[in-house]
Design an enzyme around this catalytic site. Structure first.
Site, PDB file in Angstrom:
ATOM      1  N   LYS A   1      -5.432  54.874   8.434  1.00 55.81           N
ATOM      2  CA  LYS A   1      -4.073  54.387   8.922  1.00 55.81           C
ATOM      3  C   LYS A   1      -3.391  53.291   7.806  1.00 55.81           C
ATOM      4  CE  LYS A   1      -2.010  50.488  11.675  1.00 55.81           C
ATOM      5  NZ  LYS A   1      -2.247  49.437  12.527  1.00 55.81           N
TER       6      LYS A   1
ATOM      7  N   SER B   1       4.015  44.260  18.013  1.00 57.53           N
ATOM      8  CA  SER B   1       2.742  43.932  17.274  1.00 57.53           C
ATOM      9  C   SER B   1       3.166  44.251  16.009  1.00 57.53           C
ATOM     10  CB  SER B   1       1.277  44.592  17.419  1.00 57.53           C
ATOM     11  OG  SER B   1       1.588  46.001  17.350  1.00 57.53           O
TER      12      SER B   1
ATOM     13  N   SER C   1      23.366  52.751  20.729  1.00 56.95           N
ATOM     14  CA  SER C   1      24.299  54.094  20.980  1.00 56.95           C
ATOM     15  C   SER C   1      23.221  54.569  22.518  1.00 56.95           C
ATOM     16  CB  SER C   1      24.117  55.140  19.941  1.00 56.95           C
ATOM     17  OG  SER C   1      24.397  56.431  20.560  1.00 56.95           O
TER      18      SER C   1
ATOM     19  N   ASP D   1      35.638  64.292  18.118  1.00 50.77           N
ATOM     20  CA  ASP D   1      36.172  63.124  18.687  1.00 50.77           C
ATOM     21  C   ASP D   1      37.684  63.479  19.340  1.00 50.77           C
ATOM     22  OD1 ASP D   1      34.329  61.091  18.211  1.00 50.77           O
ATOM     23  OD2 ASP D   1      35.401  60.500  16.484  1.00 50.77           O
TER      24      ASP D   1
ATOM     25  N   GLY E   1      38.889  56.216  11.997  1.00 53.77           N
ATOM     26  CA  GLY E   1      38.540  57.475  12.281  1.00 53.77           C
ATOM     27  C   GLY E   1      38.914  58.143  13.579  1.00 53.77           C
TER      28      GLY E   1
END
Ligand code: NAP
Length: 539
Positions: A170, A229, A265, A362, A400
């Protein structure tokens, strides 16, 4: 115990769906008391974890023999005992001998796994005198909270962990950039020994989700958001239900939304639900990217020599959002002519020859939503041309989305006017599309005719500033249709006042869904499940 770790996906409890990989989801349990620890074990099982990591260093009162015995006896899932010292990021401040004794006891009493730090592994091996009690697998771990070292250093680290006698390797590093994860994937895929390899932090999220794709032994999933954790840990719920973790395989194609910030998102939910419902072998991720060029360079040249299943082809398609739409264009090998004119891409697809193709969806979603709105209204044209032809189309914003709308409207034969906070940017865009320009401050008094179209492409009115609006209600009386690119909230003040003034409205959600249909079809080659998209967004 009903689930054998070794056999991976075989026998999970009721309610489990299909599993296509053997990677485990491990719930880290951090509680003050043994009773609380036991409650969390049951919670972990009900949430869908395969194994629990019992963090002994979090127990405030700890009687090793009786407590470990109870916890192993009652735990409904396989166990991993970790007794992390402060010097490795844990809470244990005592001496090493007591710590080793507790871990030895866990092994003797039937723990499925224990975790010991690489820095202490030699001493621990000496302590055990070479006698490894029981069936227990020893995970030897290393944590780097500062960075992700170069690949040679990671290779050396893994070799040292293996040489120290690990049954399972690990290591966890820290992502300073999303491209750090690529090195960890390369190590994971080449490991001869079962391996858990994580890159901590939001920029490393991909390492946790794609664990089954690259052959990782397990990933960590928290019980609740925020109760982690390690930084960047997703919840079990997100792994299973948002990212379809159980369905990931080595040849699963990777998609995602590139942005900064990006965690808000909703695109992963939309695409992953759709992928799952049609059985498409893909996963769509949140990709927090700082340097878009570096991102594309790294994930276009990934080379897992000797492991033919994996290649850059697996990183198959990306949505692009703020602030990377312009920079992403420069990374593409080929760009659609409209996107080139707009100067921004919001969708990048890897073609079969490996090259990146960029386009802009878009405007497609927004313009078709506006056309649908106009056709549905009594004032809309019913002829064969676009109902936008000849209309005065006012775009607020010159970024944009503003550029995309201005080009889209121009393409449909509308007369375009740009109103922007920074007049010079409005002028620049207006010159490009052959339109007029105004400063945003002048917009209220701009009332040359009735029946205009208005598209807000600024973030004005976006949550949490929901009381803001770019234009007065009185001025709205001159518009027959108003679109707002903002989609949180769905009905902004602008749209509410537009509807009250008698205008048709098109929401940012409609625009979002429209561009997502187009991207989905480009990513998968399949028709977008339109009704499902609408339902998901409504929920
Ligand atoms: P962008 O390139 O950063 O452009 C932002 C534009 O908004 C600029 O014209 C800027 O004016 C203006 N602006 C920003 N804050 C303003 C303020 N407080 N007052 C006045 N003007 C302001 O961003 P973008 O990519 O075009 O995105 C803009 C918005 O559209 C975002 O809210 C985004 O979420 C939304 N959007 C929605 C969809 C959808 O599918 N629904 C798709 C794309 C974008 P200056 O030039 O003066 O800085």
């Amino acid at each position: 115990m009903e689930f054998a770790v070794e056999s991976g996906l075989k026998t999970m409890g009721s309610g489990e769906g299909i599993r296509r990989n053997q990677a485990l989801i491990c719930a880290p349990l951090m509680a003050d008391t043994v009773d609380q620890m036991v409650d969390l074990m049951h919670k972990a099982k009900s949430k869908g974890a395969d194994i629990v990591e019992i963090r002994l260093d979090h127990l405030k009162i700890f009687n090793p023999r009786s407590d470990i015995e109870i916890m192993i006896k009652v735990c409904p899932l396989p166990t991993l005992f970790t007794y992390r010292p402060i010097w490795e990021g844990g809470q244990y401040a005592g001496d090493e001998k007591s710590r080793f004794k507790a871990l030895q006891l866990a092994m003797e009493l039937g723990a499925d796994h224990i975790d010991i730090e690489l820095k202490a592994a030699h001493e621990f091996n000496n302590f055990l005198h070479g006698n490894k009690p029981g069936k227990c697998k020893v995970i030897i771990s290393s944590h780097n909270y500062d960075s992700t070292p170069p690949i040679e250093d990671l290779g050396n680290l893994v070799a040292r962990i293996q040489a120290a006698g690990a049954d399972i390797i690990k290591f966890a590093t820290t992502a300073l950039d999303i491209t750090d994860v690529a090195r960890v994937f390369q190590i994971t895929v080449h490991s001869q020994v079962p391996i858990i390899a994580m890159v901590m932090g939001e920029r490393g999220l991909m390492s946790r989700i794609l664990c089954p794709k690259f052959g990782g032994y397990l990933t960590f999933g928290s019980l609740e958001a925020g109760q982690v954790s390690a930084p960047g840990q997703p919840t079990i719920e997100e792994l299973v239900n948002l990212y379809n973790f159980r369905l990931l395989e080595p040849d699963t194609k990777v998609f995602g939304i590139i942005g900064n910030p990006v965690s808000h998102s909703k695109s992963p939910k939309l695409y992953n639900e759709a992928f799952k419902s049609v059985g498409f072998n893909g996963v769509y991720l949140h990709l927090l990217v700082d340097d878009v060029q570096k991102f594309f360079r790294t994930y276009s040249s990934m080379d897992f020599a000797g492991f033919r299943t994996y290649s850059s082809m697996d990183f198959a398609g990306f949505s692009v959002t703020i602030p990377h739409k312009e920079a992403a264009l420069a990374c593409c090998d080929e760009v659609d002519p409209v996107a080139k004119s707009i100067g921004a891409v919001n969708c990048v697809v890897r073609r079969p020859d490996g090259k990146l193709f960029g386009c802009n969806t878009d405007y497609v979603g927004a313009i078709s939503s506006i056309e649908d709105g106009l056709l549905g209204s009594q004032n809309g044209s019913t002829g064969t041309g676009s109902p936008l032809a000849g209309k005065l189309f006012v775009v607020i914003g010159a970024g944009g989305a503003g550029k995309a709308l201005a080009y889209g409207a121009k393409e449909k034969g509308a007369r375009v006017l740009i109103a922007n906070r920074t007049y010079d940017r409005a002028r620049e865009l207006a010159d490009l599309v052959g339109g007029q320009a105004l400063s945003l401050a002048e917009l209220d008094n701009f009332r040359p005719e009735k029946g205009m179209i208005l598209a807000n492409t600024t973030s004005i009115g976006m949550h949490p500033k929901v009381n803001e609006t770019p234009i007065s209600k009185e001025a709205l009386a001159n518009y027959m249709l108003v679109l707002n690119a903002v989609y949180t909230p769905k009905i902004t003040r602008l749209l509410r006042e537009a509807a009250e003034s008698g205008a048709q409205i098109v929401t940012g959600v409609d625009m979002f869904i429209g561009q997502a249909y187009e991207q989905y079809e480009r990513f998968t080659g399949l028709p977008a499940p339109k009704e499902q998209f609408k339902k998901i967004m409504e929920n």
